[in-house]
Design a protein around this motif. Structure first.
Motif, short mmCIF file in Angstrom:
data_model
loop_
_atom_site.label_atom_id
_atom_site.label_comp_id
_atom_site.label_asym_id
_atom_site.label_seq_id
_atom_site.Cartn_x
_atom_site.Cartn_y
_atom_site.Cartn_z
N ASP A 163 0.82 -1.21 0.00
CA ASP A 163 0.00 0.00 0.00
C ASP A 163 0.86 1.26 0.00
OD1 ASP A 163 -2.13 -1.69 0.07
OD2 ASP A 163 -2.70 -1.28 2.15
N THR A 164 1.96 1.22 0.75
CA THR A 164 2.84 2.39 0.84
C THR A 164 3.47 2.70 -0.51
OG1 THR A 164 3.34 1.93 3.17
CG2 THR A 164 4.90 3.33 1.96
N ARG A 193 -4.43 5.01 7.89
CA ARG A 193 -5.17 4.88 6.62
C ARG A 193 -6.17 3.72 6.70
NH1 ARG A 193 -3.19 8.55 3.44
NH2 ARG A 193 -0.96 8.99 3.25
N ASP A 248 -1.90 12.57 0.35
CA ASP A 248 -1.75 12.18 1.76
C ASP A 248 -2.97 12.61 2.57
OD1 ASP A 248 1.11 11.26 1.72
OD2 ASP A 248 1.40 13.31 1.01
N HIS A 265 0.21 3.81 7.88
CA HIS A 265 -0.64 2.78 7.27
C HIS A 265 -1.81 2.43 8.19
CE1 HIS A 265 -1.82 -1.37 6.08
NE2 HIS A 265 -1.65 -0.87 4.87
N ALA A 303 -9.08 4.98 8.49
CA ALA A 303 -9.90 5.81 7.61
C ALA A 303 -10.86 4.95 6.79
CB ALA A 303 -8.99 6.63 6.69
N LYS A 304 -10.34 3.90 6.19
CA LYS A 304 -11.18 3.04 5.35
C LYS A 304 -12.26 2.33 6.16
CE LYS A 304 -7.55 2.23 1.90
NZ LYS A 304 -6.69 1.24 1.23
N ASN A 347 -8.89 9.11 12.31
CA ASN A 347 -8.74 9.12 10.86
C ASN A 347 -8.47 10.51 10.28
OD1 ASN A 347 -11.21 10.35 11.21
ND2 ASN A 347 -12.41 8.70 10.28
N ARG A 354 0.75 4.02 -3.16
CA ARG A 354 0.34 5.41 -2.97
C ARG A 354 1.50 6.36 -3.25
NH1 ARG A 354 -3.87 8.42 -0.82
NH2 ARG A 354 -5.05 6.52 -0.42
N GLY A 405 -8.52 5.98 1.55
CA GLY A 405 -7.33 5.95 2.40
C GLY A 405 -6.71 7.29 2.68
N CYS A 406 -7.40 8.38 2.31
CA CYS A 406 -6.91 9.72 2.64
C CYS A 406 -7.30 10.08 4.07
CB CYS A 406 -7.52 10.77 1.70
SG CYS A 406 -6.62 11.06 0.19
N LEU A 407 -6.37 10.59 4.84
CA LEU A 407 -6.75 11.19 6.11
C LEU A 407 -7.40 12.54 5.82
CD1 LEU A 407 -3.68 10.34 8.38
CD2 LEU A 407 -5.62 8.93 7.70
#
Length: 385
Positions: A163-164, A352, A267, A349, A355-356, A317, A167, A289-291
Motif C-alpha cells: 500500500d505504501t 489509513r 496524503d 498505514h 480511515a477506510k 482518521n 500510494r 485511504g486519505c486522512l
C-alpha cells in the motif's frame, strides 16, 4: 382530507436552504397564499418563523411532519439550537449520517486504471528520477521498489509495504503531472469541492502563506462554481492566483475535475467547512485511504476523529479544528504535517486503515431510516367526523 391518516417525514438536508422556498406573501398587490386554495386562517402554519409576512415552505413541512430527519446526529443538535429561525418550530429531530456506496473505492480504482494515468506518467517519472541525482538517491534509499516497474508493488510480501509503495508511486506521478517539486517527503493534499463560502476556501486563501510557504504543503485545489454565486466567483478568482505566489506547490482547476487520481495519490483531504450538515466528500476521501483535515461542524464532527498515537496503537482518521478562522485552520494543518513527518510507515498505514474502516456505507444508515420510519408507522390519529 386524504392525507389525515398519513404519517409524514420531513428530511432537512440543509437548513440554510429554507429561503430558496421562501418568498413574500404579497407581490404586486396580490396575496400569493390565495393560490394554495387554503383557508386564510391557516396562514400561520405556512408562515416564516421569523418574518410573518413571508411564506416558508420548509418551515411548513417541519410543522406538519410527524418526524424531522436530518443528515447527521450533530447537525440535528445544531439546527435545534440555531438555524435562521427554523429552530423555533423544530422539536422532534432525528440525525442519521450520510453515506456512500460500498463500491466507491472500487469505482475509483477502475477510473484510475481507465485513465491510463500510470501508463503515461510512470515512464516519465522514471526519466525524471534518472535526471535528478538527489531525488534518485532518496527514492533508492526509501522506496527502491518504485524503480523496478509500474506494478512492482504487487510482488511485495506485506500489505503495509504494498500500500505504501502504490500510494507513493501515485503521488510522485501526480507531482510530476501538476508541475510540483517531485519529492516523496512533500505532503500533498487535495481540496476539491464546489467553490463556495460554505466549503472553507476562504480559510485556505487566508492561511495560504503559512500552509504553502511555512509548512511546505503541496495542494490540488479547485472545483466548479454554482451559476450566480458571486461569492463563489470571487473565491475562484482568488484561488486562480495562488499558483502565481506558490508556483511549484499548488495546482488550481476551476470547473469539474476527476477526483479518482487525487484521492488515490494524496496524503490528506481538506474540508474546512463553514457548515456541513452531513458531508459526502470526506467519506469518499476516507474510503480511498486519505486522512481528512476538517472543521468540527455537523456531519464532519461525526465522521472525522482526531488521530491519536500511543506506542503502536493508532486511533482516529484525521485532524479537527473548531473555530472558523485561519489561525485554527493553520494549527490543524500543522498538526497533520507533524503527524506525517514524525510517524513511521507502519503508523501512517494504520491510520489509513482506520480511515477506510470508519466510512459510513448506505446499508447502516438505511437500517436507521427503516427503524425510524417503522417506529412512527403505528401512530394512531383521531379523525374528526
Amino acid at each position: 382530507e386524504n392525507f389525515k391518516r398519513t404519517t409524514f417525514f420531513h428530511i432537512v438536508h440543509n437548513g440554510n436552504w429554507q429561503y430558496f422556498d421562501s418568498y413574500s406573501r404579497y407581490e404586486n398587490g396580490k396575496d400569493l397564499f390565495s393560490l394554495f386554495n387554503i383557508a386564510q386562517e391557516r396562514y400561520i402554519e405556512f408562515s416564516d418563523p421569523v418574518k410573518s409576512d413571508k411564506i416558508n415552505c420548509m418551515a411548513t413541512g417541519v410543522r406538519f411532519a410527524d418526524c424531522v430527519i436530518t443528515v447527521s446526529p450533530s447537525y440535528a443538535k445544531q439546527i435545534k439550537v440555531a438555524s435562521d429561525g427554523l429552530e423555533r418550530v423544530l422539536t422532534n429531530v432525528v440525525g442519521i449520517n450520510n453515506a456512500i456506496g460500498r463500491d466507491f473505492s472500487e469505482r475509483m480504482l477502475n477510473k484510475f486504471k481507465e485513465s491510463k494515468f500510470a501508463d503515461e506518467y510512470y515512464p516519465k517519472l522514471l526519466d525524471y528520477i534518472k535526471k535528478h541525482r538527489l531525488l534518485h538517491e532518496k527514492i533508492e534509499e526509501k522506496y527502491p521498489e518504485i524503480l523496478l516497474g509500474a506494478d512492482c508493488y504487487k510482488t511485495l510480501k506485506t500489505k503495509i509495504r504494498r500500500d505504501t509503495i502504490l500510494r507513493m508511486r501515485n503521488k510522485l506521478m501526480l507531482q510530476l503531472q501538476r508541475g510540483f517539486k517531485v519529492d516523496p517527503d512533500k505532503i500533498l493534499f487535495t481540496m476539491i469541492h464546489r467553490v463556495s463560502e460554505q466549503k472553507g476556501f476562504k480559510l485556505l486563501l487566508e492561511a495560504s502563506e503559512g500552509i504553502f510557504k511555512n509548512l511546505g504543503f503541496q495542494g490540488i485545489v479547485g472545483g466548479p462554481v454554482a451559476w450566480g454565486d458571486k461569492q463563489g466567483e470571487e473565491l475562484a478568482a482568488g484561488l486562480a492566483r495562488l499558483p502565481d505566489y506558490y508556483r511549484d506547490k499548488v495546482s488550481v482547476t476551476i470547473g469539474f475535475q476527476d477526483i479518482s487520481i487525487p484521492l488515490l495519490a494524496s496524503d490528506l483531504f481538506l474540508m474546512p467547512s463553514l457548515y456541513e450538515p452531513g458531508g459526502i466528500s470526506q467519506l469518499e476521501a476516507l474510503a480511498c485511504g486519505c486522512l481528512v483535515t476538517a472543521r468540527a461542524t455537523g456531519g464532519l464532527r461525526d465522521t472525522v476523529n482526531p488521530v491519536r498515537v500511543k506506542g503502536y496503537i493508532v486511533t482516529g482518521n484525521g485532524f479537527l479544528f473548531a473555530d472558523y478562522d485561519a489561525g485554527s485552520f493553520y494549527d490543524a494543518m500543522k498538526r497533520s504535517m507533524d503527524f506525517f513527518k514524525k510517524a513511521n510507515e507502519r503508523i501512517i498505514h494504520r491510520a489509513r486503515i482506520n480511515a477506510k474502516k470508519s466510512v459510513y456505507y448506505w446499508d447502516k444508515p438505511a437500517r436507521k431510516y427503516l427503524d425510524t420510519m417503522y417506529s412512527h408507522k403505528e401512530i394512531i390519529r383521531v379523525i374528526d367526523n
